[in-house]
Scaffold this motif. Sequence first.
Motif, PDB file in Angstrom:
ATOM      1  N   LEU A   3       0.827  -1.203   0.000  1.00 24.63           N
ATOM      2  CA  LEU A   3       0.000   0.000   0.000  1.00 24.63           C
ATOM      3  C   LEU A   3       0.861   1.252   0.000  1.00 24.63           C
ATOM      4  N   GLU A   7      -2.093   6.116   1.619  1.00 25.61           N
ATOM      5  CA  GLU A   7      -3.269   5.260   1.792  1.00 25.61           C
ATOM      6  C   GLU A   7      -3.270   4.643   3.186  1.00 25.61           C
ATOM      7  N   ILE A   8      -2.117   4.214   3.650  1.00 26.30           N
ATOM      8  CA  ILE A   8      -2.006   3.649   5.001  1.00 26.30           C
ATOM      9  C   ILE A   8      -2.368   4.709   6.033  1.00 26.30           C
ATOM     10  N   ARG A  10      -4.291   7.301   5.627  1.00 25.79           N
ATOM     11  CA  ARG A  10      -5.736   7.536   5.546  1.00 25.79           C
ATOM     12  C   ARG A  10      -6.497   6.455   6.311  1.00 25.79           C
ATOM     13  N   GLN A  11      -6.086   5.196   6.121  1.00 28.22           N
ATOM     14  CA  GLN A  11      -6.729   4.096   6.831  1.00 28.22           C
ATOM     15  C   GLN A  11      -6.526   4.224   8.339  1.00 28.22           C
ATOM     16  N   GLU A  14      -8.961   6.717   9.797  1.00 30.80           N
ATOM     17  CA  GLU A  14     -10.307   6.138   9.877  1.00 30.80           C
ATOM     18  C   GLU A  14     -10.412   5.151  11.042  1.00 30.80           C
ATOM     19  N   LEU A  15      -9.411   4.293  11.190  1.00 27.03           N
ATOM     20  CA  LEU A  15      -9.444   3.295  12.253  1.00 27.03           C
ATOM     21  C   LEU A  15      -9.354   3.941  13.632  1.00 27.03           C
ATOM     22  N   LEU A  57      -0.802  -1.482  10.702  1.00 29.59           N
ATOM     23  CA  LEU A  57      -0.592  -0.434   9.703  1.00 29.59           C
ATOM     24  C   LEU A  57       0.524   0.521  10.109  1.00 29.59           C
TER      25      LEU A  57
END
Length: 67
Positions: A3, A7-8, A10-11, A14-15, A57
């Motif tokens: 990834l 992107e990581i 962003r994740q 969110e998490l 992550l």
Amino acid sequence: MPLDPSEITRQLVELRVEHRDLDAAIAALAANPHGDELRLKRMKVRKLRLKDMISYLESKLIPDLDA
């Protein structure tokens, strides 16, 4: 396929938001003496899974160094 670091990140955001929201929901449900124990247990398990995913992550953002 690895990834992209953005992107990581962003994740991760969110998490972390979901983890924080779940923490507040768990506290509210635990404060209720007539709360649903099964729901509380499931929420706690979900929170632990989120923590594990966050840790995974975060480790992906650390570059591999050859010893």
